[in-house]
Every structure is written in structure tokens, then in C-alpha cells.
Design a protein around this motif. Structure first.
Motif, PDB file in Angstrom:
ATOM      1  N   ASP A 180     -53.426  15.224  22.874  1.00 24.97           N
ATOM      2  CA  ASP A 180     -52.303  15.211  21.943  1.00 24.97           C
ATOM      3  C   ASP A 180     -52.217  16.592  21.292  1.00 24.97           C
ATOM      4  O   ASP A 180     -53.067  16.966  20.491  1.00 24.97           O
ATOM      5  CB  ASP A 180     -52.506  14.125  20.889  1.00 24.97           C
ATOM      6  N   ILE A 181     -51.201  17.359  21.644  1.00 27.24           N
ATOM      7  CA  ILE A 181     -51.045  18.733  21.168  1.00 27.24           C
ATOM      8  C   ILE A 181     -50.902  18.803  19.647  1.00 27.24           C
ATOM      9  O   ILE A 181     -51.369  19.746  19.015  1.00 27.24           O
ATOM     10  CB  ILE A 181     -49.886  19.448  21.896  1.00 27.24           C
ATOM     11  N   HIS A 182     -50.289  17.801  19.027  1.00 26.00           N
ATOM     12  CA  HIS A 182     -50.110  17.801  17.570  1.00 26.00           C
ATOM     13  C   HIS A 182     -51.443  17.630  16.860  1.00 26.00           C
ATOM     14  O   HIS A 182     -51.706  18.290  15.852  1.00 26.00           O
ATOM     15  CB  HIS A 182     -49.115  16.711  17.154  1.00 26.00           C
ATOM     16  N   THR A 183     -52.287  16.766  17.388  1.00 19.76           N
ATOM     17  CA  THR A 183     -53.615  16.575  16.808  1.00 19.76           C
ATOM     18  C   THR A 183     -54.449  17.840  16.970  1.00 19.76           C
ATOM     19  O   THR A 183     -55.149  18.265  16.043  1.00 19.76           O
ATOM     20  CB  THR A 183     -54.336  15.387  17.483  1.00 19.76           C
ATOM     21  N   LEU A 184     -54.356  18.451  18.128  1.00 16.21           N
ATOM     22  CA  LEU A 184     -55.078  19.680  18.383  1.00 16.21           C
ATOM     23  C   LEU A 184     -54.611  20.789  17.453  1.00 16.21           C
ATOM     24  O   LEU A 184     -55.421  21.498  16.846  1.00 16.21           O
ATOM     25  CB  LEU A 184     -54.904  20.099  19.841  1.00 16.21           C
ATOM     26  N   PHE A 185     -53.307  20.950  17.301  1.00 20.08           N
ATOM     27  CA  PHE A 185     -52.772  21.980  16.416  1.00 20.08           C
ATOM     28  C   PHE A 185     -53.235  21.751  14.980  1.00 20.08           C
ATOM     29  O   PHE A 185     -53.615  22.699  14.289  1.00 20.08           O
ATOM     30  CB  PHE A 185     -51.245  22.023  16.475  1.00 20.08           C
ATOM     31  N   ALA A 186     -53.222  20.513  14.518  1.00 21.33           N
ATOM     32  CA  ALA A 186     -53.664  20.207  13.153  1.00 21.33           C
ATOM     33  C   ALA A 186     -55.120  20.597  12.937  1.00 21.33           C
ATOM     34  O   ALA A 186     -55.501  21.053  11.855  1.00 21.33           O
ATOM     35  CB  ALA A 186     -53.458  18.723  12.853  1.00 21.33           C
ATOM     36  N   ALA A 187     -55.943  20.441  13.962  1.00 23.24           N
ATOM     37  CA  ALA A 187     -57.360  20.795  13.856  1.00 23.24           C
ATOM     38  C   ALA A 187     -57.579  22.307  13.889  1.00 23.24           C
ATOM     39  O   ALA A 187     -58.587  22.792  13.382  1.00 23.24           O
ATOM     40  CB  ALA A 187     -58.140  20.137  14.989  1.00 23.24           C
ATOM     41  N   LEU A 188     -56.643  23.055  14.460  1.00 22.66           N
ATOM     42  CA  LEU A 188     -56.813  24.492  14.631  1.00 22.66           C
ATOM     43  C   LEU A 188     -56.147  25.348  13.565  1.00 22.66           C
ATOM     44  O   LEU A 188     -56.507  26.515  13.398  1.00 22.66           O
ATOM     45  CB  LEU A 188     -56.275  24.913  16.007  1.00 22.66           C
ATOM     46  N   LYS A 189     -55.178  24.805  12.843  1.00 19.70           N
ATOM     47  CA  LYS A 189     -54.481  25.632  11.858  1.00 19.70           C
ATOM     48  C   LYS A 189     -55.346  25.799  10.607  1.00 19.70           C
ATOM     49  O   LYS A 189     -56.229  24.981  10.331  1.00 19.70           O
ATOM     50  CB  LYS A 189     -53.106  25.056  11.525  1.00 19.70           C
ATOM     51  N   PRO A 190     -55.096  26.866   9.835  1.00 21.19           N
ATOM     52  CA  PRO A 190     -55.899  27.104   8.631  1.00 21.19           C
ATOM     53  C   PRO A 190     -55.804  25.933   7.643  1.00 21.19           C
ATOM     54  O   PRO A 190     -54.713  25.425   7.369  1.00 21.19           O
ATOM     55  CB  PRO A 190     -55.276  28.364   8.031  1.00 21.19           C
ATOM     56  N   GLU A 191     -56.954  25.531   7.148  1.00 24.81           N
ATOM     57  CA  GLU A 191     -57.030  24.409   6.212  1.00 24.81           C
ATOM     58  C   GLU A 191     -56.664  24.866   4.803  1.00 24.81           C
ATOM     59  O   GLU A 191     -57.119  25.907   4.337  1.00 24.81           O
ATOM     60  CB  GLU A 191     -58.455  23.857   6.220  1.00 24.81           C
ATOM     61  N   LEU A 192     -55.825  24.078   4.120  1.00 20.25           N
ATOM     62  CA  LEU A 192     -55.415  24.393   2.760  1.00 20.25           C
ATOM     63  C   LEU A 192     -56.458  23.901   1.759  1.00 20.25           C
ATOM     64  O   LEU A 192     -57.012  22.812   1.905  1.00 20.25           O
ATOM     65  CB  LEU A 192     -54.071  23.742   2.440  1.00 20.25           C
ATOM     66  N   HIS A 193     -56.700  24.726   0.721  1.00 23.72           N
ATOM     67  CA  HIS A 193     -57.633  24.390  -0.350  1.00 23.72           C
ATOM     68  C   HIS A 193     -56.907  24.587  -1.676  1.00 23.72           C
ATOM     69  O   HIS A 193     -56.299  25.633  -1.906  1.00 23.72           O
ATOM     70  CB  HIS A 193     -58.858  25.309  -0.309  1.00 23.72           C
TER      71      HIS A 193
END
Length: 103
Positions: A2-15
Motif C-alpha cells: 500500500d503506497i499510502h501506508t509506505l509514504f506515511a511511514a517515510l515522511k517527516p514526523e511532526l512534533h
């Protein structure tokens, strides 16, 4: 895959970062496309501070819907920049490779 799940795991995490008056902004490590542009505190804010949706909130010119980073108190710029720098792992913390191997 699932490309959307993969993208969510790879993008910078917000804090979340809360300012003195209670205002909240979100910081993250820069995406690889902006990494080399983060050469000082001012440019780092441009590429690592966002709203809750990940949309950048600063600009280096007057732009509708964004705050001109040149008008911000230099001390606050430094504090936000320090918070961003703290997002980088320390030498004694597990690196991404260690986390991937454990999974």
C-alpha cells in the motif's frame, strides 16, 4: 504494498512545540529535498516548521497565510531551531537501521 501506508511511514514526523503564549506549532526533520537548504536557523525554520497538516507556516517574504520569518524575534528563532536539532538521534540512540532489523 500500500503506497499510502509506505509514504506515511517515510515522511517527516511532526512534533508539537508549544510557545509561551500557548500557541502550538509543529516541527520535523527536513525532507531530503530540503536538507541541504537548512544552512542556518532562519532557513531551517522555513523547511521544518509547519501547521498540524504539515503545511509550512513560514516564508522569507510577505506571503498570504504565512509568517515572514524575517519579522520573528531572533531569540525565538533560536529556540525553535534548537528544538528541531533535538529531533536528530544521538550517537547512543538506536538508528533507523537498528529499528528496521528488529522488525
Amino acid at each position: 504494498m500500500d503506497i499510502h501506508t509506505l509514504f506515511a511511514a517515510l515522511k517527516p514526523e511532526l512534533h508539537k512545540v508549544t510557545l509561551k503564549n500557548g500557541a502550538v506549532l509543529h516541527i520535523h526533520r527536513p525532507a531530503i529535498s530540503n536538507f541541504e537548504k537548512c544552512i542556518d536557523a532562519k532557513s531551517t525554520l522555513l523547511y521544518t516548521v509547519a501547521d498540524e497538516n504539515g503545511t509550512p507556516i513560514f516564508s522569507d517574504v510577505d506571503e498570504d497565510g504565512k509568517i515572514n520569518v524575517n519579522s520573528i524575534d531572533a531569540l525565538i528563532v533560536g529556540e525553535i531551531n534548537t528544538a528541531v536539532m533535538k529531533l536528530w538521534p544521538k550517537a547512543d540512540e538506536p538508528q533507523v537501521q537498528d529499528q528496521i532489523e528488529k522488525k
